[in-house]
Design a protein around this motif. Structure first.
Motif, mmCIF file in Angstrom:
data_model
loop_
_atom_site.group_PDB
_atom_site.id
_atom_site.type_symbol
_atom_site.label_atom_id
_atom_site.label_comp_id
_atom_site.label_asym_id
_atom_site.label_seq_id
_atom_site.Cartn_x
_atom_site.Cartn_y
_atom_site.Cartn_z
ATOM 1 N N GLY A 242 -32.310 11.879 -48.896
ATOM 2 C CA GLY A 242 -32.493 10.751 -49.789
ATOM 3 C C GLY A 242 -31.845 9.518 -49.200
ATOM 4 N N CYS A 243 -32.619 8.464 -48.986
ATOM 5 C CA CYS A 243 -32.135 7.284 -48.263
ATOM 6 C C CYS A 243 -32.132 6.059 -49.168
ATOM 7 N N ILE A 244 -31.103 5.253 -48.999
ATOM 8 C CA ILE A 244 -30.961 4.000 -49.741
ATOM 9 C C ILE A 244 -30.775 2.896 -48.711
ATOM 10 N N ALA A 245 -31.725 1.975 -48.630
ATOM 11 C CA ALA A 245 -31.660 0.898 -47.647
ATOM 12 C C ALA A 245 -31.304 -0.402 -48.344
ATOM 13 N N ASP A 246 -30.452 -1.211 -47.693
ATOM 14 C CA ASP A 246 -29.986 -2.435 -48.342
ATOM 15 C C ASP A 246 -30.920 -3.619 -48.154
ATOM 16 N N ASP A 247 -32.013 -3.428 -47.417
ATOM 17 C CA ASP A 247 -33.075 -4.436 -47.417
ATOM 18 C C ASP A 247 -34.387 -3.775 -47.041
ATOM 19 N N PHE A 248 -35.487 -4.521 -47.154
ATOM 20 C CA PHE A 248 -36.805 -3.914 -47.048
ATOM 21 C C PHE A 248 -37.205 -3.624 -45.607
ATOM 22 N N THR A 249 -36.853 -4.522 -44.669
ATOM 23 C CA THR A 249 -37.186 -4.242 -43.276
ATOM 24 C C THR A 249 -36.334 -3.093 -42.745
ATOM 25 N N GLY A 250 -35.090 -3.012 -43.204
ATOM 26 C CA GLY A 250 -34.243 -1.890 -42.812
ATOM 27 C C GLY A 250 -34.790 -0.567 -43.304
ATOM 28 N N ALA A 251 -35.416 -0.594 -44.467
ATOM 29 C CA ALA A 251 -36.024 0.619 -45.009
ATOM 30 C C ALA A 251 -37.184 1.088 -44.136
ATOM 31 N N THR A 252 -38.052 0.176 -43.715
ATOM 32 C CA THR A 252 -39.167 0.582 -42.861
ATOM 33 C C THR A 252 -38.674 1.007 -41.490
ATOM 34 N N ASP A 253 -37.621 0.375 -41.002
ATOM 35 C CA ASP A 253 -36.987 0.758 -39.746
ATOM 36 C C ASP A 253 -36.538 2.217 -39.814
ATOM 37 N N LEU A 254 -35.838 2.577 -40.878
ATOM 38 C CA LEU A 254 -35.364 3.946 -41.048
ATOM 39 C C LEU A 254 -36.530 4.915 -41.226
ATOM 40 N N ALA A 255 -37.465 4.569 -42.101
ATOM 41 C CA ALA A 255 -38.615 5.446 -42.327
ATOM 42 C C ALA A 255 -39.395 5.670 -41.035
ATOM 43 N N ASN A 256 -39.500 4.639 -40.219
ATOM 44 C CA ASN A 256 -40.177 4.736 -38.932
ATOM 45 C C ASN A 256 -39.537 5.807 -38.058
ATOM 46 N N ASN A 257 -38.210 5.793 -37.947
ATOM 47 C CA ASN A 257 -37.541 6.779 -37.097
ATOM 48 C C ASN A 257 -37.667 8.187 -37.657
ATOM 49 N N LEU A 258 -37.648 8.328 -38.974
ATOM 50 C CA LEU A 258 -37.813 9.656 -39.568
ATOM 51 C C LEU A 258 -39.212 10.196 -39.322
ATOM 52 N N VAL A 259 -40.229 9.357 -39.485
ATOM 53 C CA VAL A 259 -41.610 9.781 -39.254
ATOM 54 C C VAL A 259 -41.826 10.133 -37.784
ATOM 55 N N ARG A 260 -41.291 9.321 -36.885
ATOM 56 C CA ARG A 260 -41.436 9.597 -35.446
ATOM 57 C C ARG A 260 -40.838 10.947 -35.071
ATOM 58 N N ALA A 261 -39.800 11.352 -35.793
ATOM 59 C CA ALA A 261 -39.134 12.620 -35.485
ATOM 60 C C ALA A 261 -39.684 13.788 -36.295
ATOM 61 N N GLY A 262 -40.725 13.540 -37.109
ATOM 62 C CA GLY A 262 -41.426 14.644 -37.739
ATOM 63 C C GLY A 262 -41.271 14.801 -39.225
ATOM 64 N N MET A 263 -40.555 13.914 -39.909
ATOM 65 C CA MET A 263 -40.388 14.032 -41.357
ATOM 66 C C MET A 263 -41.532 13.354 -42.099
ATOM 67 N N ARG A 264 -42.033 14.017 -43.114
ATOM 68 C CA ARG A 264 -42.974 13.373 -44.035
ATOM 69 C C ARG A 264 -42.140 12.449 -44.922
ATOM 70 N N CYS A 265 -42.476 11.172 -44.908
ATOM 71 C CA CYS A 265 -41.587 10.187 -45.521
ATOM 72 C C CYS A 265 -42.391 9.140 -46.262
ATOM 73 N N VAL A 266 -41.871 8.719 -47.411
ATOM 74 C CA VAL A 266 -42.455 7.601 -48.137
ATOM 75 C C VAL A 266 -41.342 6.599 -48.424
ATOM 76 N N GLN A 267 -41.699 5.332 -48.360
ATOM 77 C CA GLN A 267 -40.769 4.260 -48.712
ATOM 78 C C GLN A 267 -41.164 3.715 -50.074
ATOM 79 N N THR A 268 -40.194 3.667 -50.983
ATOM 80 C CA THR A 268 -40.464 3.093 -52.298
ATOM 81 C C THR A 268 -39.768 1.744 -52.408
ATOM 82 N N ILE A 269 -40.346 0.875 -53.184
ATOM 83 C CA ILE A 269 -39.759 -0.445 -53.422
ATOM 84 C C ILE A 269 -38.985 -0.362 -54.733
#
Length: 411
Positions: free
Chosen positions: A4-31
């Protein structure tokens, strides 16, 4: 849900989700915190606009996200902060981290903004941007969170009443068992947060393994590269598949970072059409949103158009001296969000937004609630998809000089 991830801004959230997806995690970013459940994923990244919010508000929103994530099965919380540790002595990294650690019942967490792929490394507790100390980098001129101290132990300690320590490169060199022992020793000494050195991806993977049982980690997106493998997950190209793009192309740029200034200059030098938003004119009541949209509509097509308020540090300081930093930022965010809405209404289906605060304002104006994460454009910046819109949310400091043209080519 594993993470469970909590990002302090929106671009940081996509940055994190990007790395998780690249490494194989099914991931969704919520606003913001979701209203209901999110099924069929390994990780959820809740994007907040809390980096520069009042401390009480940032803590409140982060705790709401943490409680939702934990109630939906998250085994570990990941508080995503900027890779340049954007904050002030008042917060918000320290106060939010303290509140999250208390919420989990934990007593110790590691803190590392390192992201070597993007030139962010930590050595002896000091953050480097490329070959320069953070305090010598362009981040010292950031209009909202000027970073003038590279010593992260000192920076973090100024923001929290809890004790802050250091896990340096020597502990990492001794391996996972020694690293866990260092964590335990610091916790026994009453240290709640430890800045962790990381010079390369192997260091981040080692830290992820050692921290697997910690209820909370505080990090940039770099640490995420080591987490999916701990749960038997491997890179999968299908995880980043998005629908085919459609519609016209545009860029909305609010960041005044050195990287974004270079990207705007390169876009214009290559013949790209651009329209500038002047904060002083906005403050005087001029309808620059209407002017920008009237300018953009006949130019929309396969070639992207750019509408932005990106400016050099001296110009930003001059505006802030007249309007105040908060008012200047709010005027620009509101105007660019309205421009983005107008562009989408006019048929833009592929939109790049530059700047964390700008991205937050745009996403909220568009009413986006979830983003599907696609392929990486540059380290830390993927394409995302929502409804009929392909959206790239770019941290101001990320991306090469030709990002604003290459992003569309990659899509």
């Amino acid at each position: 849900m594993i993470l469970g991830c909590i990002a302090d801004d929106f671009t940081g959230a996509t940055d994190l989700a990007n790395n998780l997806v690249r490494a194989g995690m099914r991931c969704v970013q919520t606003i913001g915190v979701p209203a209901g459940s999110v099924d069929g994923v390994d990780a959820v990244v809740v994007a907040l606009k809390s980096r520069t919010a009042p401390v009480d508000e940032a803590v409140r929103d982060s705790l709401a996200a943490a409680r939702w994530l934990r109630s939906h099965g998250a085994r570990q919380l990941y508080f995503k902060v900027c890779s340049t540790f954007d904050s002030t002595p008042a917060g918000n990294i320290g106060p939010v981290a303290e509140a999250l650690l208390a919420e989990t019942g934990g007593r110790f967490a590691i803190v590392t903004p390192a992201f070597p792929e993007n030139g962010r490394t930590v050595f002896k507790g000091h953050l480097f941007v490329g070959d320069a100390l953070l305090s010598d980098s362009p981040m010292r001129h950031h209009p909202l969170t000027p970073m003038t101290d590279a010593n992260l132990v000192r920076v973090m300690q100024a923001q929290t009443k809890a004790s802050v320590g250091l896990v340096d490169h020597r502990s990492l060199a001794r391996g996972e068992a020694a690293l866990r022992a260092r964590f335990a020793a610091l916790e026994a000494e009453g240290v709640a947060f430890a800045i962790a050195d990381a010079l390369n991806d192997d260091d981040l993977r080692l830290l992820a393994r050692a921290a697997k049982e910690l209820p909370l980690v505080v990090a940039g997106s770099g640490l995420a590269i080591g987490i999916p493998a701990l749960h038997g997950l491997a890179p999968n190209a299908q995880a980043a598949a998005l629908p085919p793009p459609r519609g016209t192309r545009a860029v909305v740029s609010g960041s005044c970072s050195a990287a974004t200034n270079a990207q705007v200059a390169a876009f214009r030098a290559a013949g790209g059409a651009s329209f500038s938003i002047d904060p002083l004119a906005l403050a005087a009541g001029r309808d620059l949103v209407g002017e920008a949209l009237a300018w953009a509509r006949p130019r929309l097509g396969n070639a992207p158009v750019l509408v932005g308020a990106t400016a050099q540090p001296d110009a930003v300081k001059a505006v802030q001296q007249q309007l105040g930093a908060a008012r200047a930022g709010a005027l620009v965010e509101e105007a660019l969000a309205a421009v983005a809405q107008g562009l989408v209404d006019a048929g833009v289906g592929q939109l790049v937004v530059a700047g964390g605060e700008t991205s937050g304002a745009v996403v909220q104006r568009l009413g986006v609630t979830q983003l599907r994460i696609g392929a990486q454009i540059d380290p830390g910046v993927p394409w995302t998809h929502t409804g009929a819109l392909h959206l790239a949310l770019k941290s101001g400091n990320f991306g090469g000089p030709d990002f604003f043209t290459r992003a569309f080519d990659s899509l």
